[in-house]
Enzyme design. Structure first.
Site, PDB file in Angstrom:
ATOM      1  N   SER A 106      96.009   4.491  37.975  1.00 12.50           N
ATOM      2  CA  SER A 106      95.830   5.620  37.075  1.00 12.50           C
ATOM      3  C   SER A 106      94.682   6.498  37.608  1.00 12.50           C
ATOM      4  CB  SER A 106      95.572   5.121  35.653  1.00 12.50           C
ATOM      5  OG  SER A 106      95.762   6.151  34.724  1.00 12.50           O
ATOM      6  N   HIS A 163     103.758   2.870  32.922  1.00 17.77           N
ATOM      7  CA  HIS A 163     102.366   2.945  33.360  1.00 17.77           C
ATOM      8  C   HIS A 163     101.640   1.618  33.206  1.00 17.77           C
ATOM      9  CE1 HIS A 163      99.071   5.573  34.607  1.00 17.77           C
ATOM     10  NE2 HIS A 163      98.294   5.084  33.664  1.00 17.77           N
TER      11      HIS A 163
END
Length: 634
Positions: free
Chosen positions: A495, A608
């Site tokens: 991320s 994610h």
């Protein structure tokens, strides 16, 4: 003693999701099955004497005691053919669980009414119905999807009331409101709730509302200036709110406030502690848990991230703050009955249930006893004085079979967020790397949570002070620890940590291997494709791609692709709607076009949260790829 292995992921028991009634504690224990490539969970109960398994599973979670303690509600998915979320009720004396009702799109949260006769449930609802056989997406709003959920356009979270006796349900809220959390009034005549009024145009704003159950009239109590996360209604008509005022955008710390809806008077109770009122520590083996806000005997109890630790604090209405449960660890969640029950972990001990009674703490579960058979590397803390004089927390973990006089390769780990933190929580990935013979280096550079708003605020300055901090941590680690081979250092992160890995390989050649995960490579594409891009990028980079075209490009790692010399592995999930797949594709294409050493690993069906909640076999494969890449080049 044994060394921890990648596939030992399947041994972890993830303890989480507790609720407390007097001396009873209900909590969830989740298991990771690599063989069946799935997660399974059951509910356990601690009755102040012993721990017993209470439900049979296979996917029971989110227990809630009724106000009189005679029943427990929980969510489940017991019918394999059903895709709906199921809500059950079971007597706390034991017996068969009774299916109350189902919800097509899931159950976000629920609460018993004060008399125990009704459950208020928050669930996604279609406000614009699609034809069943129509597979064409006609999208009229943003955001149109959300990570881990999928398509959310035309849907809002609303409140349903479920009769505990009959299971009948009726819809309470309607329209464009997107409900996030709720609490009942003491007399059961009203429900207070937090909701977004316009998630497209004001995605960071949420307000406090009240709905009268007889008239169904909804009234807004706040002025659309804050992001409210949770509430506790007090008997005098005022409220305790966990709120982010957004004065400094996303880096603003979330605090505890006292709010009077009549006078609109607001008091920041936690002003003396410049810390976020939630747990922001990274961990890849934690169970799902609520972040409670509890008012008892004049004190508000809450979890806050304080540097590399997450502790339990309490604050009174005068703003006096006390640390209730401290230590170098991560308090995951808690509940208060006749004592405080809490779930915690540290860097070498996975999650377990503890109680605090009369100032004495006791561990009451030992689901992860197997870990004591393994030799683990304990993080060694060191401070780094950055070039501007600010101190940075950093750690190294030595290889498990460390030998004096020997040189070892190292892997620099960079956390996501950026407003999260590394610290005293269990990271299976770190232990795998040390078992494979690597030194692990990690730190909390500028941008991290737990050190105050000034420290966290790197808006419009990504790749500057944060990058300097990280590189200065590496320099200090090499100066202090002569067993690190300076010619064999790799870097990885996910991320924001993936963005920073991309940034690093475009700005220095000192790393001999890199693995970037769920990353950002181009802020302009990120703005227009991800679930949070249209407000996160303007907040963090400044402006939008039209009025800050140069700034968006300057802060994009893609611009620096010609500079990359470090062999790079790109790991990305196909359904990552936080940092969408094109972030990986365009960076891979650019590097391949430019003749660089690069490979791309795409995980189908993952989002994610691959490293934390992905399918077990995919989580194993991800770790194998990271270790394999580092072994190949280091």
């Amino acid at each position: 003693m044994k060394k921890i292995d990648i596939k030992d992921l399947g041994k972890f028991k993830l303890v989480g999701g507790l609720d407390v009634y007097r001396r009873k504690v209900a909590f969830t224990v989740s298991e990771i099955s690599i063989e069946k490539d799935d997660y399974f969970s059951k509910i356990y109960v601690y009755d102040s004497r012993k721990v017993v398994q209470f439900t049979s599973g296979p996917k029971d979670s989110n227990p809630r005691f009724s106000p009189d303690g005679k029943f427990m509600a929980f969510t489940s998915k017991r019918h394999k053919e059903s895709k709906e979320a199921e809500l059950y009720l079971i007597p706390t004396t034991g017996g068969e669980a009774r299916l109350l009702t189902k919800f097509k799109f899931g159950i976000n949260d629920y609460e018993f009414s004060p008399d125990g006769k009704t459950l208020a449930v928050i669930t996604p609802v279609e406000i614009e119905r699609k034809k069943k056989k129509d597979d064409v997406h006609i999208i009229k709003e943003i955001p149109f999807w959300f990570n881990g959920i999928g398509w959310i356009y035309g849907k809002r979270n609303h409140i349903y009331l479920v009769d505990v006796e009959s299971g009948k349900k009726r819809k309470l809220t309607r329209g464009n409101l997107n409900v996030q959390t709720l609490k009942w009034s003491k007399d059961g005549s009203k429900i207070y709730f937090v909701a977004q009024e316009d998630r497209g145009k004001k995605p960071m704003i949420s307000d406090l509302f009240v709905v009268d159950l007889k008239s169904k009239k909804v009234e807004k109590l706040t002025d659309s200036k804050w992001r409210i996360g949770d509430l506790v209604p007090l008997e005098d008509g005022t409220f305790i709110l966990r709120t982010n005022t957004l004065e400094r955008g996303i880096p603003t710390n979330t605090h505890i406030y006292h709010f009077n809806p009549e006078t609109k008077e607001v008091k920041k109770l936690t002003a003396k502690l410049d810390r976020s009122a939630y747990n922001s520590l990274n961990c890849d083996v934690r169970g799902p848990s609520r972040n409670p806000l509890v008012y008892k005997d004049g004190w508000v109890y809450y979890i806050a991230t304080d540097g590399p630790r997450a502790n339990l604090f309490r604050v009174n209405l005068d703003g006096e703050i006390e640390r209730v449960i401290g230590g170098d660890r991560s308090v995951e969640t808690f509940g208060i009955g006749e004592y405080i029950a809490f779930i915690t972990q540290d860097a070498t001990t996975p999650t377990e249930l503890y109680i605090l009674r009369d100032g004495k703490e006791r561990k009451v579960t030992d689901f992860n006893a197997w870990i004591r058979e393994y030799k683990l590397s304990k993080p060694e803390h060191f401070k780094v004085k950055a070039s501007d004089g600010v101190e940075i927390d950093a750690w190294i973990m030595k290889p498990v079979d460390f030998e004096e006089g020997k040189k070892y390769p190292a892997v620099l780990e960079i956390h996501g967020g950026p407003k999260t933190a590394y610290g005293y929580s269990f990271m299976h990935e770190f232990h795998v790397l040390t078992a494979k013979g690597f030194v692990v280096i990690f730190s909390n550079p500028r941008g991290s949570d737990g050190y105050g708003e000034d420290f966290a605020d790197i808006r419009e300055h990504y790749g500057e002070r944060d990058y300097q901090d990280i590189m200065e941590v590496v320099d200090e680690a090499l100066r202090r620890f002569d067993f690190i081979d300076s010619e064999r250092i790799g870097v990885t992160g996910g991320s924001y940590g993936g963005f920073m890995t991309n940034w690093i390989v475009g700005h220095t050649n000192r790393f001999k291997a890199a693995v970037t995960q769920r990353s950002i490579s181009n802020w302009t594409s990120f703005f227009g494709t991800t679930d949070i891009g249209y407000y996160f990028a303007p907040d963090q980079i400044g402006g939008d791609p039209w009025n800050n075209t140069e700034g968006y490009w300057e802060k994009s790692p893609l611009k620096y692709a010609p500079n990359v010399e470090t062999p790079l592995l790109i790991i990305h999930s196909m359904e990552d709607y936080r940092c969408w797949l094109p972030e990986a594709l365009q960076f891979f294409t650019a590097l391949k076009y430019l003749g660089k050493t690069v490979e791309l690993a795409i995980f189908p069906g993952e989002n994610h949260d691959l490293s934390r909640k992905g399918k077990p076999k995919h989580r194993v494969k991800r770790l194998e790829l990271i270790v394999g890449w580092m072994e190949k080049f280091l």
